[in-house]
Scaffold this motif. Structure first.
Motif, PDB file in Angstrom:
ATOM      1  N   MET A  77      -8.341  14.159   9.768  1.00  0.00           N
ATOM      2  CA  MET A  77      -7.522  15.198   9.982  1.00  0.00           C
ATOM      3  C   MET A  77      -7.376  15.899  11.244  1.00  0.00           C
ATOM      4  O   MET A  77      -8.699  16.049  11.790  1.00  0.00           O
ATOM      5  CB  MET A  77      -7.815  16.407   9.109  1.00  0.00           C
ATOM      6  CG  MET A  77      -7.036  17.740   9.322  1.00  0.00           C
ATOM      7  SD  MET A  77      -5.399  17.632   8.511  1.00  0.00           S
ATOM      8  CE  MET A  77      -4.693  19.099   8.980  1.00  0.00           C
TER       9      MET A  77
ATOM     10  N   GLU B 195      -6.567  18.469  14.435  1.00  0.00           N
ATOM     11  CA  GLU B 195      -6.636  20.041  14.738  1.00  0.00           C
ATOM     12  C   GLU B 195      -5.250  20.723  14.639  1.00  0.00           C
ATOM     13  O   GLU B 195      -4.520  19.904  15.378  1.00  0.00           O
ATOM     14  CB  GLU B 195      -7.379  20.262  15.875  1.00  0.00           C
ATOM     15  CG  GLU B 195      -7.775  21.914  15.847  1.00  0.00           C
ATOM     16  CD  GLU B 195      -8.910  22.079  16.967  1.00  0.00           C
ATOM     17  OE1 GLU B 195      -8.928  23.332  17.372  1.00  0.00           O
ATOM     18  OE2 GLU B 195      -9.585  21.146  17.333  1.00  0.00           O
TER      19      GLU B 195
ATOM     20  N   VAL C   5      -7.768  12.123   5.267  1.00  0.00           N
ATOM     21  CA  VAL C   5      -6.282  12.358   4.849  1.00  0.00           C
ATOM     22  C   VAL C   5      -5.693  11.079   4.203  1.00  0.00           C
ATOM     23  O   VAL C   5      -5.605  10.096   5.024  1.00  0.00           O
ATOM     24  CB  VAL C   5      -5.377  12.976   6.031  1.00  0.00           C
ATOM     25  CG1 VAL C   5      -3.875  13.156   5.626  1.00  0.00           C
ATOM     26  CG2 VAL C   5      -5.915  14.247   6.709  1.00  0.00           C
TER      27      VAL C   5
ATOM     28  N   VAL D 145      -8.742  22.844   6.308  1.00  0.00           N
ATOM     29  CA  VAL D 145      -9.861  21.988   6.271  1.00  0.00           C
ATOM     30  C   VAL D 145     -10.265  21.705   7.888  1.00  0.00           C
ATOM     31  O   VAL D 145      -9.718  21.891   8.669  1.00  0.00           O
ATOM     32  CB  VAL D 145      -9.212  20.538   5.889  1.00  0.00           C
ATOM     33  CG1 VAL D 145      -8.867  20.713   4.355  1.00  0.00           C
ATOM     34  CG2 VAL D 145      -8.289  19.708   6.463  1.00  0.00           C
TER      35      VAL D 145
ATOM     36  N   THR E  38     -12.592  15.478   7.733  1.00  0.00           N
ATOM     37  CA  THR E  38     -11.682  15.621   6.466  1.00  0.00           C
ATOM     38  C   THR E  38     -10.600  14.323   6.508  1.00  0.00           C
ATOM     39  O   THR E  38     -10.046  14.111   7.559  1.00  0.00           O
ATOM     40  CB  THR E  38     -10.835  16.829   6.432  1.00  0.00           C
ATOM     41  OG1 THR E  38     -11.476  17.988   6.458  1.00  0.00           O
ATOM     42  CG2 THR E  38     -10.060  17.086   5.017  1.00  0.00           C
TER      43      THR E  38
ATOM     44  N   ALA F 157     -11.126  19.828  10.944  1.00  0.00           N
ATOM     45  CA  ALA F 157     -10.570  18.598  11.677  1.00  0.00           C
ATOM     46  C   ALA F 157     -11.492  17.620  12.268  1.00  0.00           C
ATOM     47  O   ALA F 157     -12.755  18.035  12.443  1.00  0.00           O
ATOM     48  CB  ALA F 157      -9.921  19.137  12.810  1.00  0.00           C
TER      49      ALA F 157
ATOM     50  N   THR G 180      -3.406  22.767   7.843  1.00  0.00           N
ATOM     51  CA  THR G 180      -3.965  22.874   8.970  1.00  0.00           C
ATOM     52  C   THR G 180      -5.199  22.507   9.073  1.00  0.00           C
ATOM     53  O   THR G 180      -6.096  22.599   8.088  1.00  0.00           O
ATOM     54  CB  THR G 180      -3.781  24.673   9.298  1.00  0.00           C
ATOM     55  OG1 THR G 180      -4.083  24.645  10.871  1.00  0.00           O
ATOM     56  CG2 THR G 180      -4.770  25.423   8.435  1.00  0.00           C
ATOM     57  N   GLY G 181      -5.734  22.006  10.370  1.00  0.00           N
ATOM     58  CA  GLY G 181      -6.840  21.439  10.817  1.00  0.00           C
ATOM     59  C   GLY G 181      -7.595  22.602  11.467  1.00  0.00           C
ATOM     60  O   GLY G 181      -7.124  22.780  12.670  1.00  0.00           O
TER      61      GLY G 181
END
Length: 284
Positions: free
Chosen positions: A142, A144, A262, A255, A260, A257, A280-281
């Motif tokens: 993920m 940011e 994706v 979550v 995580t 960045a 959103t990260g």
């Protein structure tokens, strides 16, 4: 990239359930690294694994796995995919596993992170190198900032801050990696059932009218545990997560960045945009 080890090909992918093992394999292949999947029976998808170089393994067949890794020339490994923690009685231990049984039992005396770290040490003892997703498939992590048209408002930002504090406080207990906060109230915390189960519980609370907050409010917050070995069991997001958020009538998900995973990002973001949710990260 600085600090990223040179990955040796072929690379062993110890594959659990879900789409992530195949996403990792595709990412490796695109960079000229040959993935070899070691598919865990009862977890990995039989229909999808056939498209890759692979071997099937029962849970507990540690000796067989070591032999296959050496035969395939895999010195580097990654663990990826969903896995329901089996009991000791459910493991089909071969002779290789029986020889290291004290270490396996010691690894079981704790939460999931303790177990995975203990298993990782076993592989390292036999000369293999355990890598994390940040090394083998950084494109699946993920970024940011927001991926969606919707953005968290001030109320959601406050819920995110509280959710991160809750997860940090729970980290020493090795329980879960997610919680739901609505208007400052901690509604549910992830347990061994995982994120999907967590969101189903929130949806059920709404159905039972035990949650009276307006639909579209509240945040699912996910973060690794403090001090977690980041080679294993990173929080993950995918289209199923978005389906759960919609059913739970939440506003979005936040979550960490870079920490995580994706899965199927285009499908996930399209689904979130249709539902008016934010993804959103957060800065680590």
């Amino acid at each position: 990239m600085t600090g990223v080890p040179q990955i040796r090909s072929p690379l062993g992918v110890i594959a659990g359930g879900g789409v992530l093992p195949f996403a990792v394999a595709d990412s490796l292949s695109a960079r000229g690294i040959t993935p070899v999947l070691f598919a865990l029976q009862g977890s990995c998808d039989p229909a999808r694994v056939e498209a890759y170089r692979h071997h099937w393994l029962a849970m507990g067949a540690f000796g067989k796995l070591l032999r296959l890794l050496r035969a395939e020339g895999c010195q580097d490994l990654v663990f990826i995919g969903n896995l329901v923690r089996p009991s000791i009685a459910e493991l089909r231990l071969d002779w290789g596993a029986i020889k290291v049984l004290p270490a396996v039992l010691a690894a079981y005396r704790g939460g999931d992170d303790h177990l995975l770290t203990g298993v990782g040490r076993l592989f390292e003892h036999y000369g293999f190198r355990l890598l994390g997703l940040k090394q083998v498939a950084p494109d699946l992590l993920m970024p940011e900032g927001a991926l969606t048209r919707a953005r968290p408002d001030d109320r959601a930002q406050a819920d995110i801050t509280k959710g991160r504090a809750v997860l940090a406080a729970l980290s020493p207990f090795d329980i879960g990696q997610g919680c739901v906060v609505i208007d400052g109230h901690v509604v549910a915390v992830e347990d061994t059932g995982g994120t999907d189960s967590l969101l189903r519980r929130v949806a059920q609370l709404r159905e039972e009218r035990r949650l009276r907050t307006k639909p579209g409010r509240g945040v699912l917050v996910k973060a690794p545990k403090t001090g977690q070995d980041l080679r294993f069991d990173l929080p993950a997001l995918g289209p199923t997560t978005i389906d759960g958020l919609i059913a739970a009538q939440l506003g979005g998900v936040a979550v960490v960045a870079g920490h995580t995973v994706v899965a199927e990002p285009q499908t996930m973001v399209a689904s979130a945009d249709r539902g008016g949710l934010f993804i959103t990260g957060l800065a680590p």
